[in-house]
Design a protein around this motif. Structure first.
Motif, PDB file in Angstrom:
ATOM      1  N   GLY A  35       0.795  -1.212   0.000  1.00 31.98           N
ATOM      2  CA  GLY A  35       0.000   0.000   0.000  1.00 31.98           C
ATOM      3  C   GLY A  35       0.837   1.276   0.000  1.00 31.98           C
ATOM      4  N   ARG A  36       0.128   2.398  -0.193  1.00 28.90           N
ATOM      5  CA  ARG A  36       0.810   3.686  -0.311  1.00 28.90           C
ATOM      6  C   ARG A  36       1.491   4.107   0.979  1.00 28.90           C
ATOM      7  NH1 ARG A  36      -3.644   7.549  -2.975  1.00 28.90           N
ATOM      8  NH2 ARG A  36      -4.930   6.427  -1.474  1.00 28.90           N
ATOM      9  N   ILE A  37       0.872   3.802   2.128  1.00 30.81           N
ATOM     10  CA  ILE A  37       1.475   4.217   3.398  1.00 30.81           C
ATOM     11  C   ILE A  37       2.847   3.585   3.568  1.00 30.81           C
ATOM     12  CG2 ILE A  37       1.234   4.170   5.904  1.00 30.81           C
ATOM     13  CD1 ILE A  37      -1.745   4.320   5.575  1.00 30.81           C
ATOM     14  N   ALA A  38       2.968   2.320   3.194  1.00 31.76           N
ATOM     15  CA  ALA A  38       4.270   1.656   3.268  1.00 31.76           C
ATOM     16  C   ALA A  38       5.260   2.302   2.304  1.00 31.76           C
ATOM     17  CB  ALA A  38       4.120   0.172   2.969  1.00 31.76           C
ATOM     18  N   GLY A  39       4.777   2.747   1.142  1.00 36.31           N
ATOM     19  CA  GLY A  39       5.649   3.453   0.199  1.00 36.31           C
ATOM     20  C   GLY A  39       6.175   4.741   0.790  1.00 36.31           C
ATOM     21  N   LEU A 164      14.180  16.743  -0.041  1.00 34.20           N
ATOM     22  CA  LEU A 164      12.870  17.218  -0.489  1.00 34.20           C
ATOM     23  C   LEU A 164      12.593  16.789  -1.923  1.00 34.20           C
ATOM     24  CD1 LEU A 164      10.315  18.906  -0.020  1.00 34.20           C
ATOM     25  CD2 LEU A 164      11.602  20.923  -0.765  1.00 34.20           C
ATOM     26  N   LEU A 165      13.582  16.936  -2.790  1.00 38.02           N
ATOM     27  CA  LEU A 165      13.408  16.528  -4.183  1.00 38.02           C
ATOM     28  C   LEU A 165      13.147  15.023  -4.280  1.00 38.02           C
ATOM     29  CD1 LEU A 165      16.241  18.621  -5.867  1.00 38.02           C
ATOM     30  CD2 LEU A 165      13.783  18.989  -6.089  1.00 38.02           C
ATOM     31  N   ASN A 166      13.874  14.245  -3.477  1.00 42.18           N
ATOM     32  CA  ASN A 166      13.670  12.805  -3.481  1.00 42.18           C
ATOM     33  C   ASN A 166      12.277  12.447  -2.983  1.00 42.18           C
ATOM     34  OD1 ASN A 166      13.962   9.895  -2.347  1.00 42.18           O
ATOM     35  ND2 ASN A 166      15.810  10.194  -3.557  1.00 42.18           N
ATOM     36  N   ALA A 167      11.837  13.133  -1.908  1.00 40.41           N
ATOM     37  CA  ALA A 167      10.508  12.865  -1.353  1.00 40.41           C
ATOM     38  C   ALA A 167       9.417  13.213  -2.359  1.00 40.41           C
ATOM     39  CB  ALA A 167      10.317  13.653  -0.064  1.00 40.41           C
ATOM     40  N   ILE A 168       9.579  14.323  -3.081  1.00 45.40           N
ATOM     41  CA  ILE A 168       8.578  14.726  -4.066  1.00 45.40           C
ATOM     42  C   ILE A 168       8.519  13.725  -5.217  1.00 45.40           C
ATOM     43  CG2 ILE A 168       8.001  16.462  -5.805  1.00 45.40           C
ATOM     44  CD1 ILE A 168       9.102  18.581  -3.884  1.00 45.40           C
ATOM     45  N   TRP A 169       9.685  13.369  -5.744  1.00 46.79           N
ATOM     46  CA  TRP A 169       9.723  12.461  -6.896  1.00 46.79           C
ATOM     47  C   TRP A 169       9.168  11.084  -6.527  1.00 46.79           C
ATOM     48  CZ3 TRP A 169      10.150  12.620 -11.953  1.00 46.79           C
ATOM     49  CH2 TRP A 169      10.485  11.470 -12.654  1.00 46.79           C
ATOM     50  N   CYS A 170       9.663  10.525  -5.436  1.00 46.77           N
ATOM     51  CA  CYS A 170       9.191   9.198  -5.026  1.00 46.77           C
ATOM     52  C   CYS A 170       7.743   9.257  -4.542  1.00 46.77           C
ATOM     53  CB  CYS A 170      10.099   8.622  -3.940  1.00 46.77           C
ATOM     54  SG  CYS A 170      11.755   8.202  -4.513  1.00 46.77           S
ATOM     55  N   GLY A 171       7.337  10.394  -3.943  1.00 40.35           N
ATOM     56  CA  GLY A 171       5.952  10.548  -3.523  1.00 40.35           C
ATOM     57  C   GLY A 171       5.001  10.522  -4.707  1.00 40.35           C
ATOM     58  N   LEU A 172       5.391  11.188  -5.797  1.00 41.50           N
ATOM     59  CA  LEU A 172       4.580  11.138  -7.014  1.00 41.50           C
ATOM     60  C   LEU A 172       4.495   9.716  -7.548  1.00 41.50           C
ATOM     61  CD1 LEU A 172       5.857  14.360  -8.843  1.00 41.50           C
ATOM     62  CD2 LEU A 172       3.642  14.031  -7.740  1.00 41.50           C
ATOM     63  N   LEU A 173       5.598   8.990  -7.435  1.00 43.61           N
ATOM     64  CA  LEU A 173       5.592   7.598  -7.881  1.00 43.61           C
ATOM     65  C   LEU A 173       4.648   6.752  -7.032  1.00 43.61           C
ATOM     66  CD1 LEU A 173       6.784   5.459  -9.765  1.00 43.61           C
ATOM     67  CD2 LEU A 173       8.667   5.180  -8.159  1.00 43.61           C
ATOM     68  N   VAL A 174       4.653   6.998  -5.725  1.00 40.84           N
ATOM     69  CA  VAL A 174       3.746   6.281  -4.822  1.00 40.84           C
ATOM     70  C   VAL A 174       2.293   6.566  -5.185  1.00 40.84           C
ATOM     71  CG1 VAL A 174       2.908   6.160  -2.437  1.00 40.84           C
ATOM     72  CG2 VAL A 174       5.361   6.115  -2.898  1.00 40.84           C
ATOM     73  N   LEU A 175       1.965   7.841  -5.404  1.00 41.99           N
ATOM     74  CA  LEU A 175       0.591   8.214  -5.746  1.00 41.99           C
ATOM     75  C   LEU A 175       0.179   7.605  -7.082  1.00 41.99           C
ATOM     76  CD1 LEU A 175       0.593  11.965  -4.653  1.00 41.99           C
ATOM     77  CD2 LEU A 175      -0.394  10.004  -3.437  1.00 41.99           C
ATOM     78  N   LEU A 176       1.100   7.587  -8.048  1.00 40.02           N
ATOM     79  CA  LEU A 176       0.790   6.994  -9.347  1.00 40.02           C
ATOM     80  C   LEU A 176       0.521   5.501  -9.206  1.00 40.02           C
ATOM     81  CD1 LEU A 176       0.624   7.121 -12.430  1.00 40.02           C
ATOM     82  CD2 LEU A 176       3.105   6.781 -12.500  1.00 40.02           C
TER      83      LEU A 176
END
Length: 214
Positions: A35-39, A164-176
């Motif tokens: 799930g997304r929370i684990a991501g 921050l850049l890593n969190a944003i990029w990987c966060g977008l990947l998680v949401l996708l």
């Protein structure tokens, strides 16, 4: 540091973050299964590891790592073994057909979060390439002749931008991945994903094992 210098560092860090690597592969493996929370727990582990590498850079331990062939070899091989271990686990899961679905046991999800955090943390903290990146780039942006407090503040600012850049990029990947969760939960998809993940992580492990300090 000037705004132009910060933007210049952000551009370099963004290219590093967006290039394919263990972080994006780990998130891609985690989200369909847990799930997304684990991501996002993976991402929290990434960020914690970045700050630890930044602290080590400030203390000069990363410099020792870069100059000591034995220390670099030990950390490098530990990281390579960990990446290969993740790869082997994924391949075994693909072979056995192990499938995990977040909806199967919602109460078990919180217990998986520390493990997801630990996987993200270890994937980066055992990767000397992060320290090498900081050591290679930070001197170009930390003001020369700066006192201790200013140097520490500048270093933490640069680490924060990278995190921050890593969190944003990987966060977008998680949401996708979360938006295509239903398809991602299919057993066949998960077996293929585990197989590909295993091969990729073994590749990253082999590449890290052959990395030479510069």
């Amino acid at each position: 540091m000037s705004l132009a210098e910060l933007l210049s560092f952000a551009s370099v860090a963004a290219l590093l973050v967006m290039s394919p690597g263990p972080n994006s592969v780990l998130v891609t493996k985690t989200v369909p299964a847990s799930g997304r929370i684990a991501g996002f727990a993976n991402i929290a582990g990434f960020v914690a590891a970045f700050y630890l590498h930044g602290a080590l850079s400030i203390l000069g331990i990363s410099l020792i790592l870069a100059q000591s062939a034995h220390a670099f070899f030990i950390v490098k091989m530990a990281g390579a073994c960990y990446l290969c271990w993740i790869g082997v686990k994924a391949l075994i899961g693909a072979w056995r057909g192990d499938v995990m679905t977040p909806s199967a046991d919602p109460a078990a999800k919180p217990r998986r979060l520390p493990r997801a955090f630990a996987e993200g943390f270890l994937t980066n903290v055992l990767n000397p390439k992060v320290s090498m990146f900081y050591l290679a780039v930070f001197p170009q942006f930390v003001p020369h002749g700066a006192d201790g407090h200013m140097a520490i503040g500048s270093t933490l600012t640069l680490v924060s931008i990278h995190a921050l850049l890593n969190a944003i990029w990987c966060g977008l990947l998680v949401l996708l991945l979360g938006r295509v969760a239903n398809a991602a939960r299919q057993p066949r998809f998960q077996r293929w994903l585990k197989g590909i993940t295993g091969v990729v992580f073994l590749g990253f492990g082999a590449k890290l094992a052959t990395l030479r300090a510069t």
